[in-house]
Write an enzyme that holds these catalytic residues in place. Structure first.
Site, PDB file in Angstrom:
ATOM      1  N   LEU A   1      -3.472  -9.685  10.044  1.00  0.00           N
ATOM      2  CA  LEU A   1      -4.531  -9.606   9.144  1.00  0.00           C
ATOM      3  C   LEU A   1      -4.528  -8.106   8.349  1.00  0.00           C
ATOM      4  CD1 LEU A   1      -7.512 -10.267  11.838  1.00  0.00           C
ATOM      5  CD2 LEU A   1      -6.693 -11.578   9.825  1.00  0.00           C
ATOM      6  N   GLU A   2      -4.335  -8.499   7.078  1.00  0.00           N
ATOM      7  CA  GLU A   2      -3.854  -7.076   6.280  1.00  0.00           C
ATOM      8  C   GLU A   2      -4.780  -6.441   5.494  1.00  0.00           C
ATOM      9  OE1 GLU A   2      -0.505  -8.180   3.725  1.00  0.00           O
ATOM     10  OE2 GLU A   2       0.469  -9.196   5.238  1.00  0.00           O
ATOM     11  N   ASN A   3      -6.161  -6.865   6.003  1.00  0.00           N
ATOM     12  CA  ASN A   3      -7.214  -6.083   5.275  1.00  0.00           C
ATOM     13  C   ASN A   3      -8.373  -5.415   6.248  1.00  0.00           C
ATOM     14  OD1 ASN A   3      -6.806  -7.098   2.350  1.00  0.00           O
ATOM     15  ND2 ASN A   3      -6.941  -9.106   3.239  1.00  0.00           N
TER      16      ASN A   3
ATOM     17  N   ARG B   1       0.899  -0.980  -0.097  1.00  0.00           N
ATOM     18  CA  ARG B   1      -0.012  -0.010   0.001  1.00  0.00           C
ATOM     19  C   ARG B   1       0.886   1.353   0.088  1.00  0.00           C
ATOM     20  NH1 ARG B   1      -4.599  -1.404   4.568  1.00  0.00           N
ATOM     21  NH2 ARG B   1      -5.378  -3.334   3.634  1.00  0.00           N
TER      22      ARG B   1
END
Length: 562
Positions: free
Chosen positions: A387-389, A10
Site C-alpha cells: 500500500l503506497e498511499n 516520492r
C-alpha cells in the site's frame, strides 16, 4: 505502478533529510543522590519557568503523559515552536535529559553545556514516546538551556515530564521519581510456532518495561508490547511484566499464559529467499503464466488484488484477455504446481494505484475475510502488503492478526514499503511491521523511485549504490526487525522502475556486505547479519524481458549465502 504499473516516486531532498538527521542519543542511570534539575517539568504550573517563541506554547489537560497537564506547542510559518528553560547544573557533571513527546515532529536538546551540545528527535507519533540523551557540563558551566521544538509546516507537538537528571545544581524543585506500580492488563496478543506476543497498559512515569518468562527476564522494551521468540512449538509459557525508572523496578504483574502454535506443515521457505512480483496485466513486459516464472523465485507475489465497494475488502480478477487467454483453471493449477515444487505464491494488495483502505475495525475484518477467501479459492499461501498511499498501523495490524488466526502458522506475510516508509520506527508502515513481527515473513523495501535518503548512521545516501542499500537496510535491521525479515527490493531492469535500477552485481555486493562484511562501499555495518532473508524484484516479467539476467545472477547468490 504508473503507466507501467511502477511504484510511485516520492523525492526528499538531501538538504531536508540532512536537516532532520538524528542527533546523538543515549540513556543513563541516575544515582541515588541525583535529582531532576528542571523546574515545572510536568507543566503542572502552566508555562512557569518556560519561554516559548512567538506565543506558540500553551498547556493542555489532554493528552498528558503524567499529572494533569502537558505542553502543546504549534509551529507556524517560520517559527518552529521552540520552548526553553534555563536549568542550574554543576560543572564537570553528566546529566540525562529526557522528555515524553507526542504529535508532530518533536525535538529535545540542550545548549550552553560548555562541551558538546546534544539533541534528539522523532517524527510524528500518535502515542507518547520518550526522547532521551546525555550531556556533560564544562568545568565552569553552572547553567544550560534545555529546549523542545517542532518542525516547520508540521503539526503541533505535545511534551510532558521533562527531566534533567544528575547532580543537584541548586535550582531543581521537582522530586525524585518513585518506584512505579506493576503494569496491568497484561495479555497475549498473538502467537506463532516459535513466539508469543504480549501487550499491557501504560504505567505513568516509567522509562521501560522488563518481560519475564517463568520468572526469568527475557527482554526489555520501552513500549507497551513485546514479542518473545525462540520458543518451542505447541508449548505453554508463563509471562509477567515489570515497569522501571531511575528509582527502580516495580513488582511483577499478574501472570498470563501463552501457548505457541504447532509447527507449520508443507515445504518450508528457504533460509535465504528470492521474491518476484508476477504481473497480472500486459504493460510491455514479457507476458507470463505462473508456470513460466523462473525457478530461482521462492516467493511469487501475484500483482495485484483489487479493491471492492466494501471498505477494506479485496478481490482478484485474472486478466485472461491481457495474458493471452490464460484461464482461471490453468492459473489455479499452475499455483498448485509451484507450491508442490516448494514455492510460495501470495496475492499482493496495493501497488501505486491501489485504493484499499483499512481504517477501522469493520474494514479490518473485511480485509481479513476477503484475503482468506482468495487463499481458499486460488490456493495462495498468504498476502503481500504494498500500500503506497498510506496505511493505518492499528487496523492493518488487526487485519493481519485476524487473517493469521484463520490461516494458521503457515501464513506468508510480506511487505513492500517505500524507502520513506521505513526511515523511522515511528512511521506507520514500520510500526505495522513491528506489531506483527511474530507472524511476519519478510519486508522487501523498494530501494528505487525514492531519491536520496538517510542511512542508519544519519548520513544522506543517493540511490543506485551499495551504500544506499546497506545503510538503509541497517535502519530496519537495527530498528527491531529480525535479519530473516529483511530483504532488498530492486528493479529487474531499467524498464521496471523510473529510477533506482542497479546491476545485479551491486545487489550481490550489498548482500555480501550485510551478511559477510565484504563488498561494502563507504558505509560498513557495525556487525553482520548472516540470516538476512534475501532480495526481491519488480518483476519476473521484466526479468524475463531482459533475458532473466537479474534472477540468473541474484538468485544463485542469495541461495548460496551463509
Amino acid at each position: 505502478m504508473a503507466i507501467l504499473r511502477r511504484r510511485s516516486a516520492r523525492f526528499w531532498s538531501a538538504a531536508v533529510l540532512a536537516a532532520l538527521a538524528l542527533g546523538v542519543s543515549g540513556t543513563g542511570q541516575a544515582s541515588a543522590a541525583d535529582v531532576n534539575n528542571a523546574k515545572n517539568a510536568g507543566f503542572e504550573s502552566g508555562l512557569t519557568n518556560w519561554t516559548c517563541t512567538a506565543g506558540s506554547g500553551a498547556t493542555v489537560s489532554s493528552p498528558v503523559h503524567g499529572g494533569a497537564a502537558a505542553l502543546k506547542a504549534t509551529p507556524a510559518g517560520q517559527d518552529n515552536a521552540k520552548c526553553t528553560q534555563a536549568v542550574a547544573v554543576k560543572p564537570g557533571s553528566t546529566y540525562t535529559l529526557s522528555a515524553w513527546v507526542q504529535g508532530g515532529y518533536s525535538y529535545l536538546g540542550v545548549t550552553g553545556t560548555g562541551t558538546t551540545d546534544v539533541s534528539t528527535w522523532t517524527p510524528d507519533s500518535t502515542s507518547w514516546k520518550q526522547l532521551s540523551t546525555t550531556f556533560t557540563t564544562g568545568s565552569s558551566t553552572t547553567s544550560v538551556t534545555v529546549y523542545t521544538h517542532g518542525w516547520y509546516g508540521q503539526a503541533a507537538y505535545f511534551a510532558d515530564d521533562v527531566s534533567v537528571y544528575g547532580p543537584d545544581g541548586g535550582g531543581g524543585t521537582d522530586p525524585l521519581p518513585t518506584i512505579p506500580g506493576a503494569p496491568g492488563g497484561l495479555a497475549v496478543s498473538g502467537t506463532s510456532s516459535s513466539s508469543v506476543s504480549l501487550s499491557w497498559n501504560t504505567v505513568s512515569g516509567v522509562t521501560g518495561y522488563n518481560v519475564y518468562r517463568a520468572g526469568t527476564k527475557v527482554t526489555a522494551v520501552t513500549g507497551t508490547s513485546a514479542t518473545v521468540t525462540g520458543l518451542a512449538a505447541s508449548t505453554s509459557y508463563s509471562f509477567q511484566v515489570t515497569a522501571t525508572n531511575s528509582a527502580g523496578e516495580s513488582a511483577k504483574s499478574a501472570a498470563v499464559t501463552g501457548t505457541t502454535t504447532a509447527t507449520p506443515t508443507g515445504p518450508a521457505l528457504p533460509k535465504h529467499a528470492v521474491t518476484g512480483y508476477w504481473q497480472n496485466f500486459n504493460n510491455g513486459a514479457t507476458v507470463q503464466k505462473i508456470s513460466d516464472v523462473q525457478s530461482q523465485y521462492d516467493i511469487i507475489a501475484v500483482a495485484f488484488a483489487d479493491a471492492t465497494t466494501t471498505p477494506g475488502a479485496v478481490t482478484f480478477n485474472l486478466d485472461s484477455a491481457g495474458l493471452g487467454g490464460y484461464t482461471v483453471a490453468q492459473f489455479k493449477a499452475d499455483i498448485a504446481a509451484k507450491k508442490a515444487a516448494g514455492k510460495k505464491v501470495i496475492v499482493s494488495v496495493g501497488g501505486e494505484r491501489g485504493t484499499v483502505a483499512v481504517n477501522d475495525s469493520s474494514s479490518a475484518t473485511n480485509f481479513a475475510n476477503s484475503v482468506y477467501s482468495l487463499m481458499q479459492t486460488y490456493g495462495f499461501d498468504g498476502v503481500d502488503i504494498d500500500l503506497e498511499n498510506g496505511l493505518n498501523a492499528t487496523y492493518m495490524t488487526q487485519a493481519l492478526r485476524s487473517l493469521s488466526s484463520k490461516a494458521g502458522s503457515s501464513l506468508i506475510i510480506t511487505m513492500a514499503p517505500q524507502t520513506i516508509d521505513m526511515q523511522s520506527t515511528s512511521n506507520t508502515y514500520f510500526q505495522t511491521a513491528l506489531n506483527v513481527k511474530d507472524i511476519l515473513t519478510v519486508v522487501n523495501m523498494q530501494y528505487y523511485n525514492s531519491g536520496s535518503m538517510l542511512g542508519c548512521d544519519g548520513k544522506v545516501y543517493s540511490q543506485g549504490s551499495v551504500d544506499f542499500l546497506t545503510a538503509l537496510a541497517c535502519i530496519q535491521l537495527e530498528g527491531g526487525l529480525s535479519p530473516s525479515q529483511v530483504g532488498l527490493g530492486l528493479p529487474a531492469s531499467t524498464s521496471g522502475a523510473g529510477s533506482g535500477y542497479v546491476s545485479p552485481t551491486v545487489v550481490n555486493n550489498a548482500l555480501d556486505c550485510l551478511t559477510k562484511g565484504t563488498g561494502c562501499g563507504s558505509f560498513k555495518p557495525s556487525r553482520t547479519y548472516p540470516d538476512l532473508r534475501g532480495a526481491m524484484t519488480w518483476s519476473t516479467n521484466w526479468d524475463a524481458s531482459a533475458g532473466n539476467a537479474w534472477s540468473n545472477a541474484v538468485g544463485p547468490h542469495v541461495h548460496a549465502l551463509p
